[in-house]
Design an enzyme around this catalytic site. Structure first.
Site, short mmCIF file in Angstrom:
data_model
loop_
_atom_site.label_atom_id
_atom_site.label_comp_id
_atom_site.label_asym_id
_atom_site.label_seq_id
_atom_site.Cartn_x
_atom_site.Cartn_y
_atom_site.Cartn_z
N GLU A 76 4.22 -5.35 7.39
CA GLU A 76 3.28 -4.37 7.97
C GLU A 76 3.54 -4.07 9.43
OE1 GLU A 76 2.34 -6.67 5.76
OE2 GLU A 76 0.66 -5.98 4.55
N ALA A 113 0.85 -1.19 0.00
CA ALA A 113 0.00 0.00 0.00
C ALA A 113 0.89 1.24 0.00
CB ALA A 113 -0.88 -0.01 1.24
N GLY A 161 0.83 -5.22 0.88
CA GLY A 161 -0.30 -5.36 -0.03
C GLY A 161 0.11 -5.91 -1.40
N GLU A 212 0.22 -9.58 -0.75
CA GLU A 212 -1.18 -10.02 -0.58
C GLU A 212 -1.91 -10.09 -1.92
OE1 GLU A 212 -1.61 -6.99 2.55
OE2 GLU A 212 -2.60 -8.53 3.73
N1 CO8 Z 1 4.45 3.45 -0.36
C1 CO8 Z 1 4.84 4.66 -0.81
N2 CO8 Z 1 6.02 4.89 -1.41
C2 CO8 Z 1 6.86 3.86 -1.52
C3 CO8 Z 1 6.55 2.57 -1.07
C4 CO8 Z 1 5.28 2.38 -0.46
N3 CO8 Z 1 4.83 1.19 -0.04
N4 CO8 Z 1 7.59 1.75 -1.33
C5 CO8 Z 1 8.50 2.50 -1.94
N5 CO8 Z 1 8.09 3.77 -2.05
C6 CO8 Z 1 8.80 4.93 -2.62
C7 CO8 Z 1 9.87 5.44 -1.67
O1 CO8 Z 1 9.31 6.28 -0.71
C8 CO8 Z 1 10.79 6.14 -2.65
O2 CO8 Z 1 10.22 7.38 -2.98
P1 CO8 Z 1 11.15 8.70 -3.09
O3 CO8 Z 1 12.06 8.40 -4.26
O4 CO8 Z 1 10.18 9.79 -3.35
O5 CO8 Z 1 11.89 8.78 -1.79
C9 CO8 Z 1 10.70 5.26 -3.89
O6 CO8 Z 1 9.50 4.52 -3.78
C10 CO8 Z 1 11.84 4.30 -4.03
O7 CO8 Z 1 11.93 3.58 -2.81
P2 CO8 Z 1 13.32 3.26 -2.07
O8 CO8 Z 1 14.28 4.38 -2.29
O9 CO8 Z 1 13.01 2.88 -0.67
O10 CO8 Z 1 13.79 2.01 -2.96
P3 CO8 Z 1 14.70 0.77 -2.54
O11 CO8 Z 1 14.91 -0.01 -3.78
O12 CO8 Z 1 15.88 1.22 -1.75
O13 CO8 Z 1 13.78 -0.08 -1.51
C11 CO8 Z 1 11.76 -1.20 -0.83
C12 CO8 Z 1 12.63 -0.70 -2.00
C13 CO8 Z 1 12.48 -2.28 -0.04
C14 CO8 Z 1 10.48 -1.75 -1.48
C15 CO8 Z 1 11.42 -0.02 0.12
O14 CO8 Z 1 10.98 1.09 -0.66
C16 CO8 Z 1 10.37 -0.35 1.13
O15 CO8 Z 1 10.67 -0.94 2.16
N6 CO8 Z 1 9.10 0.06 0.85
C17 CO8 Z 1 8.01 -0.13 1.79
C18 CO8 Z 1 7.56 -1.56 1.85
C19 CO8 Z 1 6.44 -1.74 2.85
O16 CO8 Z 1 6.56 -1.50 4.04
N7 CO8 Z 1 5.26 -2.20 2.33
C20 CO8 Z 1 4.10 -2.42 3.16
C21 CO8 Z 1 3.18 -1.23 3.09
S1 CO8 Z 1 1.78 -1.39 4.17
C22 CO8 Z 1 0.71 -2.38 3.33
O17 CO8 Z 1 0.96 -2.83 2.23
C23 CO8 Z 1 -0.58 -2.67 4.04
C24 CO8 Z 1 -1.57 -3.48 3.20
C25 CO8 Z 1 -2.88 -3.64 3.92
C26 CO8 Z 1 -3.63 -2.33 3.98
C27 CO8 Z 1 -5.05 -2.52 4.42
C28 CO8 Z 1 -5.72 -1.11 4.56
C29 CO8 Z 1 -7.07 -1.15 5.25
#
Ligand code: CO8
Length: 259
Positions: free
Chosen positions: A133, A67, A110, A113
């Site tokens: 998460e 997400a 997500g 998922e």
């Molecule tokens: N949301 C928003 N932006 C994101 C996300 C994300 N999930 N993942 C990456 N980005 C963005 C970063 O913020 C970054 O943006 P910017 O260049 O503006 O700083 C850009 O994408 C590139 O990301 P990174 O520089 O971090 O890239 P890396 O290659 O170093 O790392 C990763 C990639 C490992 C994927 C890292 O970005 C990361 O850990 N992302 C988050 C992963 C995460 O925690 N996902 C779970 C999210 S919560 C969820 O999915 C809940 C689902 C259920 C919801 C139910 C609602 C009711």
């Protein structure tokens, strides 16, 4: 079908390829992308042309990084009560077409998922699956707590959820999270091999088999067996069954009509 901002859609020989196209954000699933997916899946469900739906992410780095955390931060308690991502994934699970997740790079939260909601998962070694998460103080809320344990077992699912560990494609195949491990750079080819097998099957039988496996899994065995029997009775009444059995006996390929 509409034009989308965050999705690329391609229809090729019975398969709809849906590519999440926000590579600069690791294909994070914002509200707009989820709405577009809902629209595309609705269209595909109603289309006679589409037999298989393949979901993938643009670029090699990510299938979908979960997400959109910026949007997630703004959400309150009541926002979690609407169908949202869980509702969309439920529709994907209930879709009558075969769904395939083609995973390369990150399939997190997500994104993972979403892959779990598909019928079949194909990945390369470079895939990275995880449910991180809990790092954010929330739980997997788009079917992850239930679907992961149903696919890989409760012990392994709890380990992945509680530690947030990320596993690669090889490990995912070893524990049954992934059905096919494609050589690097051959993800699409592997998916095409799987879809080629599906095209040979009776289309009504595909719908019935999906229904019975998905619905039957969560009800008592006796009722599930009855559901299986009734579904078989439906299959026995189809032209597809006559064609499938005749084709075998006449040593030719079946030409199913979905009737
Ligand atoms: N949301 C928003 N932006 C994101 C996300 C994300 N999930 N993942 C990456 N980005 C963005 C970063 O913020 C970054 O943006 P910017 O260049 O503006 O700083 C850009 O994408 C590139 O990301 P990174 O520089 O971090 O890239 P890396 O290659 O170093 O790392 C990763 C990639 C490992 C994927 C890292 O970005 C990361 O850990 N992302 C988050 C992963 C995460 O925690 N996902 C779970 C999210 S919560 C969820 O999915 C809940 C689902 C259920 C919801 C139910 C609602 C009711």
């Amino acid at each position: 079908m509409h034009q989308y901002e965050n999705l690329l859609v391609q229809i090729e020989q019975g398969a709809m390829w849906l590519t999440i196209n926000r590579p600069e954000f690791r294909n994070a699933l914002n509200h707009e992308t989820l709405q577009e997916m809902e629209d595309a899946f609705g269209w595909a469900e109603a289309s006679d042309e589409v037999k298989v739906i393949v979901v993938k992410g643009a670029g090699e780095k990510s299938f979908a990084a979960g997400a959109d955390i910026k949007q997630l931060q703004q959400k309150n308690m009541l926002d979690a009560l609407i169908p949202g991502m869980q509702g969309l994934y439920k529709k994907i699970q209930q879709c009558s077409k075969v769904t395939i997740a083609a995973v390369e790079g990150y399939a997190l939260g997500g994104g993972c998922e979403l892959a779990l909601a598909c019928d079949i998962r194909v990945a390369t070694k470079r895939a990275k699956f995880g449910l991180p998460e809990l790092n954010l103080g929330i739980i997997p809320g788009a079917g992850g707590t239930q679907n992961l344990s149903r696919i890989i077992g409760k012990g392994r699912a709890l380990d992945m959820i509680l530690t947030g560990k990320i596993i690669d494609g090889e490990e995912a195949e070893r524990i049954g999270l992934v059905s096919y491990l494609a050589p690097d750079d051959e993800l699409d080819k592997q998916v095409e091999e799987v879809t080629a097998q599906i095209y040979k099957k009776g289309p009504v039988a595909i719908k019935l088999a999906k229904l019975v496996v998905h619905k039957g899994y969560d009800i008592d065995l006796e009722t599930a067996m009855l559901m299986e029997k009734l579904s078989q009775a439906v299959a026995f009444g189809t032209e597809d069954k006559q064609e499938g059995t005749s084709a075998f006996l006449e040593k030719r390929a079946a030409e199913f009509t979905n009737q």
